[in-house]
Motif scaffolding. Structure first.
Motif, PDB file in Angstrom:
ATOM      1  N   ARG A 128       0.825  -1.206   0.000  1.00 43.92           N
ATOM      2  CA  ARG A 128       0.000   0.000   0.000  1.00 43.92           C
ATOM      3  C   ARG A 128       0.861   1.258   0.000  1.00 43.92           C
ATOM      4  O   ARG A 128       0.544   2.243  -0.675  1.00 43.92           O
ATOM      5  CB  ARG A 128      -0.934  -0.026   1.203  1.00 43.92           C
ATOM      6  CG  ARG A 128      -2.035  -1.085   1.093  1.00 43.92           C
ATOM      7  CD  ARG A 128      -2.788  -1.246   2.392  1.00 43.92           C
ATOM      8  NE  ARG A 128      -3.861  -2.243   2.269  1.00 43.92           N
ATOM      9  CZ  ARG A 128      -4.502  -2.790   3.290  1.00 43.92           C
ATOM     10  NH1 ARG A 128      -4.169  -2.424   4.533  1.00 43.92           N
ATOM     11  NH2 ARG A 128      -5.442  -3.682   3.096  1.00 43.92           N
ATOM     12  N   ASP A 129       1.947   1.227   0.776  1.00 40.85           N
ATOM     13  CA  ASP A 129       2.859   2.377   0.772  1.00 40.85           C
ATOM     14  C   ASP A 129       3.495   2.559  -0.602  1.00 40.85           C
ATOM     15  O   ASP A 129       3.667   3.703  -1.071  1.00 40.85           O
ATOM     16  CB  ASP A 129       3.950   2.180   1.826  1.00 40.85           C
ATOM     17  CG  ASP A 129       3.401   2.250   3.242  1.00 40.85           C
ATOM     18  OD1 ASP A 129       2.287   2.776   3.421  1.00 40.85           O
ATOM     19  OD2 ASP A 129       4.083   1.756   4.171  1.00 40.85           O
ATOM     20  N   THR A 130       3.837   1.447  -1.243  1.00 38.64           N
ATOM     21  CA  THR A 130       4.449   1.519  -2.571  1.00 38.64           C
ATOM     22  C   THR A 130       3.474   2.078  -3.594  1.00 38.64           C
ATOM     23  O   THR A 130       3.852   2.858  -4.472  1.00 38.64           O
ATOM     24  CB  THR A 130       4.923   0.122  -3.010  1.00 38.64           C
ATOM     25  OG1 THR A 130       5.865  -0.387  -2.063  1.00 38.64           O
ATOM     26  CG2 THR A 130       5.585   0.185  -4.375  1.00 38.64           C
ATOM     27  N   GLU A 131       2.191   1.692  -3.476  1.00 41.58           N
ATOM     28  CA  GLU A 131       1.181   2.233  -4.388  1.00 41.58           C
ATOM     29  C   GLU A 131       1.089   3.751  -4.246  1.00 41.58           C
ATOM     30  O   GLU A 131       1.046   4.478  -5.252  1.00 41.58           O
ATOM     31  CB  GLU A 131      -0.184   1.607  -4.098  1.00 41.58           C
ATOM     32  CG  GLU A 131      -1.291   2.139  -4.991  1.00 41.58           C
ATOM     33  CD  GLU A 131      -2.674   1.731  -4.528  1.00 41.58           C
ATOM     34  OE1 GLU A 131      -3.580   1.661  -5.370  1.00 41.58           O
ATOM     35  OE2 GLU A 131      -2.851   1.502  -3.314  1.00 41.58           O
ATOM     36  N   LYS A 132       1.090   4.234  -3.021  1.00 36.56           N
ATOM     37  CA  LYS A 132       1.005   5.678  -2.793  1.00 36.56           C
ATOM     38  C   LYS A 132       2.259   6.380  -3.314  1.00 36.56           C
ATOM     39  O   LYS A 132       2.174   7.435  -3.956  1.00 36.56           O
ATOM     40  CB  LYS A 132       0.829   5.957  -1.301  1.00 36.56           C
ATOM     41  CG  LYS A 132       0.647   7.442  -0.970  1.00 36.56           C
ATOM     42  CD  LYS A 132       0.451   7.658   0.510  1.00 36.56           C
ATOM     43  CE  LYS A 132       0.208   9.136   0.809  1.00 36.56           C
ATOM     44  NZ  LYS A 132       1.278  10.009   0.312  1.00 36.56           N
ATOM     45  N   THR A 133       3.419   5.781  -3.046  1.00 42.59           N
ATOM     46  CA  THR A 133       4.667   6.379  -3.512  1.00 42.59           C
ATOM     47  C   THR A 133       4.715   6.432  -5.029  1.00 42.59           C
ATOM     48  O   THR A 133       5.088   7.459  -5.619  1.00 42.59           O
ATOM     49  CB  THR A 133       5.860   5.577  -2.981  1.00 42.59           C
ATOM     50  OG1 THR A 133       5.845   5.582  -1.551  1.00 42.59           O
ATOM     51  CG2 THR A 133       7.170   6.171  -3.462  1.00 42.59           C
ATOM     52  N   ALA A 134       4.339   5.313  -5.683  1.00 42.39           N
ATOM     53  CA  ALA A 134       4.352   5.274  -7.152  1.00 42.39           C
ATOM     54  C   ALA A 134       3.384   6.288  -7.738  1.00 42.39           C
ATOM     55  O   ALA A 134       3.685   6.944  -8.746  1.00 42.39           O
ATOM     56  CB  ALA A 134       4.015   3.865  -7.626  1.00 42.39           C
ATOM     57  N   SER A 135       2.211   6.433  -7.114  1.00 40.64           N
ATOM     58  CA  SER A 135       1.236   7.410  -7.602  1.00 40.64           C
ATOM     59  C   SER A 135       1.758   8.834  -7.455  1.00 40.64           C
ATOM     60  O   SER A 135       1.577   9.674  -8.351  1.00 40.64           O
ATOM     61  CB  SER A 135      -0.080   7.243  -6.837  1.00 40.64           C
ATOM     62  OG  SER A 135      -1.025   8.209  -7.238  1.00 40.64           O
ATOM     63  N   ASP A 136       2.418   9.111  -6.339  1.00 37.74           N
ATOM     64  CA  ASP A 136       2.978  10.444  -6.130  1.00 37.74           C
ATOM     65  C   ASP A 136       4.103  10.740  -7.115  1.00 37.74           C
ATOM     66  O   ASP A 136       4.253  11.878  -7.587  1.00 37.74           O
ATOM     67  CB  ASP A 136       3.498  10.583  -4.696  1.00 37.74           C
ATOM     68  CG  ASP A 136       2.369  10.567  -3.673  1.00 37.74           C
ATOM     69  OD1 ASP A 136       1.212  10.796  -4.067  1.00 37.74           O
ATOM     70  OD2 ASP A 136       2.646  10.305  -2.484  1.00 37.74           O
ATOM     71  N   LEU A 137       4.897   9.729  -7.420  1.00 37.74           N
ATOM     72  CA  LEU A 137       6.032   9.935  -8.314  1.00 37.74           C
ATOM     73  C   LEU A 137       5.599  10.198  -9.751  1.00 37.74           C
ATOM     74  O   LEU A 137       6.330  10.847 -10.505  1.00 37.74           O
ATOM     75  CB  LEU A 137       6.958   8.712  -8.267  1.00 37.74           C
ATOM     76  CG  LEU A 137       7.711   8.488  -6.955  1.00 37.74           C
ATOM     77  CD1 LEU A 137       8.432   7.154  -6.977  1.00 37.74           C
ATOM     78  CD2 LEU A 137       8.705   9.619  -6.703  1.00 37.74           C
ATOM     79  N   GLU A 138       4.448   9.686 -10.144  1.00 36.56           N
ATOM     80  CA  GLU A 138       3.976   9.902 -11.508  1.00 36.56           C
ATOM     81  C   GLU A 138       3.468  11.328 -11.717  1.00 36.56           C
ATOM     82  O   GLU A 138       3.413  11.802 -12.852  1.00 36.56           O
ATOM     83  CB  GLU A 138       2.870   8.894 -11.845  1.00 36.56           C
ATOM     84  CG  GLU A 138       3.373   7.468 -12.002  1.00 36.56           C
ATOM     85  CD  GLU A 138       2.252   6.507 -12.336  1.00 36.56           C
ATOM     86  OE1 GLU A 138       1.071   6.920 -12.211  1.00 36.56           O
ATOM     87  OE2 GLU A 138       2.544   5.359 -12.718  1.00 36.56           O
ATOM     88  N   ARG A 139       3.102  11.984 -10.637  1.00 32.98           N
ATOM     89  CA  ARG A 139       2.605  13.365 -10.751  1.00 32.98           C
ATOM     90  C   ARG A 139       3.766  14.354 -10.661  1.00 32.98           C
ATOM     91  O   ARG A 139       4.732  14.122  -9.923  1.00 32.98           O
ATOM     92  CB  ARG A 139       1.591  13.656  -9.642  1.00 32.98           C
ATOM     93  CG  ARG A 139       0.306  12.865  -9.771  1.00 32.98           C
ATOM     94  CD  ARG A 139      -0.765  13.439  -8.854  1.00 32.98           C
ATOM     95  NE  ARG A 139      -0.374  13.316  -7.453  1.00 32.98           N
ATOM     96  CZ  ARG A 139      -0.727  12.297  -6.681  1.00 32.98           C
ATOM     97  NH1 ARG A 139      -1.470  11.311  -7.167  1.00 32.98           N
ATOM     98  NH2 ARG A 139      -0.347  12.252  -5.421  1.00 32.98           N
TER      99      ARG A 139
END
Length: 243
Positions: free
Chosen positions: A43-54
């Motif tokens: 779940r933390d990785t999903e949030k991190t990956a989503s933040d990095l794409e923006r």
């Protein structure tokens, strides 16, 4: 295309299913706690990956403001320079050209540094997250380290320092298989970062983690291949007794 990118939601669902399977078969084991931790990490990785794409807008605004400020400084200084006072001597002309070239090079380096700030900022964040994945891979490896199928061989004689082994051959297979699945899941979480940040250093770090997980998983499957299916109902403790 749905099959050209990793879906973080499906990876989280896979982690949740795996954690349930481990908890149901080995409810009091450390491996079940690792599997539960893997859900949180996913779940933390999903949030991190989503933040990095923006894009990081505040950082981009700051970079643009710094570039504009530098341009205004050069324009302001240029208004006080009187080019009609410059000497026409060749030596002075060459010195002026050299100074302009040096200034342009420095400006180019400064602009490149400012433009790449966002990329370096994201890279640092990814590498910090990948360090956690590398650590949990080693934790999984530690839990399977003492799970040795040699205990099911007829000539095995435990020593006083041998770890306590009360796991049947079939359970040991499942335990090792779960370890291999956790390692594979770690590799997929690492790949999410490379999918979000197209950076050479990030890709190399992700490849290192995937290779680490694959190599450890290969050793685990070598252990699984050593287990004799005919001993699936036997258990062995440190005294050498079977039940």
């Amino acid at each position: 295309m749905p099959f050209r990118r990793l879906d973080p939601a499906r990876i989280i669902a896979t982690a949740e299913t795996l954690a349930s399977r481990v908890a149901e078969r080995f409810p009091e084991s450390g491996l079940s706690r690792i599997a539960a931790e893997m859900i949180s990490l996913a779940r933390d990785t999903e949030k991190t990956a989503s933040d990095l794409e923006r894009p990081i807008w505040w950082l981009r605004i700051l970079v643009v403001a710094l570039i504009l400020s530098g341009m205004l400084v050069f324009i302001f200084v240029g208004t006080f320079l009187s080019f009609d006072r410059m000497s026409s001597a060749a030596f002075d002309f060459v010195q002026g050209v050299e100074a302009v070239i040096n200034m342009l090079v420095l400006i180019g380096i400064g602009l490149f540094t400012l433009v790449s700030v966002e990329e370096r900022f994201k890279r640092r964040r990814v590498l910090r997250s990948l360090h956690e994945l590398r650590s949990i891979i080693h934790v999984v490896d530690m839990h399977q380290l003492t799970k040795d199928p040699v205990v099911f061989t007829p000539d095995f004689v435990p020593t006083p320092s041998s770890p306590k082994r009360l796991m049947s051959a079939s359970d040991l297979k499942r335990y090792l298989d779960y370890c291999s699945e956790l390692l594979s899941l770690s590799g997929k979480l690492a790949a999410l970062h490379a999918q979000s940040v197209n950076d050479r250093d990030v890709v190399e770090a992700v490849n290192d983690i995937e290779n680490l997980a694959a190599n450890l998983s290969r050793k685990i499957w070598q252990k699984i291949a050593m287990i004799d299916p005919g001993t699936s109902r036997r258990t062995i403790d440190t005294t050498g007794n079977t039940a």
